[in-house]
Design a protein around this motif. Structure first.
Motif, PDB file in Angstrom:
ATOM      1  N   PRO A 129       0.792  -1.261   0.010  1.00 19.26           N
ATOM      2  CA  PRO A 129       0.000  -0.076  -0.166  1.00 19.26           C
ATOM      3  C   PRO A 129       0.791   1.181  -0.011  1.00 19.26           C
ATOM      4  O   PRO A 129       0.392   2.319  -0.498  1.00 19.26           O
ATOM      5  N   ILE A 130       1.977   1.262   0.572  1.00 19.48           N
ATOM      6  CA  ILE A 130       2.999   2.362   0.471  1.00 19.48           C
ATOM      7  C   ILE A 130       3.432   2.699  -0.834  1.00 19.48           C
ATOM      8  O   ILE A 130       3.390   3.842  -1.351  1.00 19.48           O
ATOM      9  N   ASP A 131       3.826   1.626  -1.549  1.00 21.36           N
ATOM     10  CA  ASP A 131       3.971   1.697  -3.005  1.00 21.36           C
ATOM     11  C   ASP A 131       3.081   2.252  -3.899  1.00 21.36           C
ATOM     12  O   ASP A 131       3.128   3.142  -4.586  1.00 21.36           O
ATOM     13  N   THR A 132       1.633   1.781  -3.649  1.00 24.33           N
ATOM     14  CA  THR A 132       0.634   2.184  -4.444  1.00 24.33           C
ATOM     15  C   THR A 132       0.340   3.654  -4.165  1.00 24.33           C
ATOM     16  O   THR A 132      -0.036   4.432  -5.077  1.00 24.33           O
ATOM     17  N   ALA A 133       0.439   4.127  -2.900  1.00 25.93           N
ATOM     18  CA  ALA A 133      -0.072   5.400  -2.463  1.00 25.93           C
ATOM     19  C   ALA A 133       0.927   6.303  -3.091  1.00 25.93           C
ATOM     20  O   ALA A 133       0.810   7.436  -3.680  1.00 25.93           O
ATOM     21  N   SER A 134       2.046   5.776  -3.122  1.00 28.99           N
ATOM     22  CA  SER A 134       3.359   6.782  -3.504  1.00 28.99           C
ATOM     23  C   SER A 134       3.248   6.944  -4.830  1.00 28.99           C
ATOM     24  O   SER A 134       3.347   8.251  -5.496  1.00 28.99           O
ATOM     25  N   ASP A 135       2.780   5.994  -5.618  1.00 26.68           N
ATOM     26  CA  ASP A 135       2.743   6.010  -7.042  1.00 26.68           C
ATOM     27  C   ASP A 135       1.660   6.966  -7.399  1.00 26.68           C
ATOM     28  O   ASP A 135       1.631   7.735  -8.459  1.00 26.68           O
ATOM     29  N   ALA A 136       0.477   6.658  -6.848  1.00 23.22           N
ATOM     30  CA  ALA A 136      -0.736   7.604  -7.034  1.00 23.22           C
ATOM     31  C   ALA A 136      -0.341   8.938  -6.838  1.00 23.22           C
ATOM     32  O   ALA A 136      -0.981   9.947  -7.486  1.00 23.22           O
TER      33      ALA A 136
END
Length: 228
Positions: A129-136
């Protein structure tokens, strides 16, 4: 160590990685090279640099960097404190495992490997979720930039271009992790720290399952214990 001290220790590591010439000061070029994300313009980054440089020396020292970012942690403060504490616990657990595994019975060895795999899975689950949020957030920020302005902000740093956007962030993460491996293990920022711990645990599990002996430096454990 207080929570604030744990939070600041994270940024001491950030400073070490950004300080390419190890002179205990971040120049404008070092700051721009490390913090450029392809979204903030050069002028915006320069304004940020000057805000952090409260001593007006045209360089940023460790105290200035730590003070600035710890004042802006908000809801991320407890996360960084927990990461610092987690690093110490992981290092301690790996050290104890290295001492006790060979003398344990087969059942206990199985349990040790199982628990390590579960810890690794939990780290990986946190990282997703950290990667997903950062990408978003990267994508959202990039969408607000005009195409021409984004292209104009690509700067040359030591013969290679600063890469904007999502790919640039991933490249800097890889570079950050590479730099970390040559320094003290167990210190890192959120996504990088989790990646590092997953890699360490995966390597350890492989060694345990093949019954290859391993060692973790005593100095590393001493450093982590001093912080807890």
């Amino acid at each position: 160590m207080s929570n604030q001290e744990k939070e600041m220790s994270i940024f001491l590591d950030v400073f070490r990685r950004a300080d390419k010439n190890d002179d205990s000061a971040l120049s404008w070029d070092e700051f721009k090279s490390f913090f450029a994300d392809g979204v903030m313009t050069t002028s915006e980054l320069e304004n940020l640099f000057n805000d952090i440089d409260t001593h007006n020396t045209n360089n940023i020292d460790t105290g200035e960097l730590c003070t600035y970012f710890t004042q802006h942690l908000g809801q991320f403060g407890p996360i960084f404190s927990a990461i610092e504490k987690m690093n110490g616990h992981v290092s301690q657990a790996l050290m104890e495992t290295s001492k006790e595994y060979d003398s344990s019975d087969k059942t206990q060895q199985f349990i040790t490997r199982f628990l390590l795999r579960e810890v690794m899975n939990q780290f990986a689950a946190l990282q997703r979720p950290i990667d997903t949020a950062s990408d978003a957030l990267d994508q959202k920020a990039a969408e607000t930039q005009e195409a021409g302005a984004a292209a104009a902000e690509v700067t040359e740093v030591k013969g290679s271009s600063t890469i904007p956007g999502r790919m640039g962030r991933r490249y800097r993460r890889q570079q950050s992790n590479t730099s970390q491996s040559s320094q003290e293990q167990g210190l890192g920022v959120a996504g990088g720290a989790l990646s590092s711990q997953v890699d360490r645990l995966r390597s350890l599990i492989d060694r345990l399952e093949t019954r290859v002996s391993f060692d973790i430096p005593e100095e590393q454990i001493d450093i982590q214990n001093e912080k807890l």
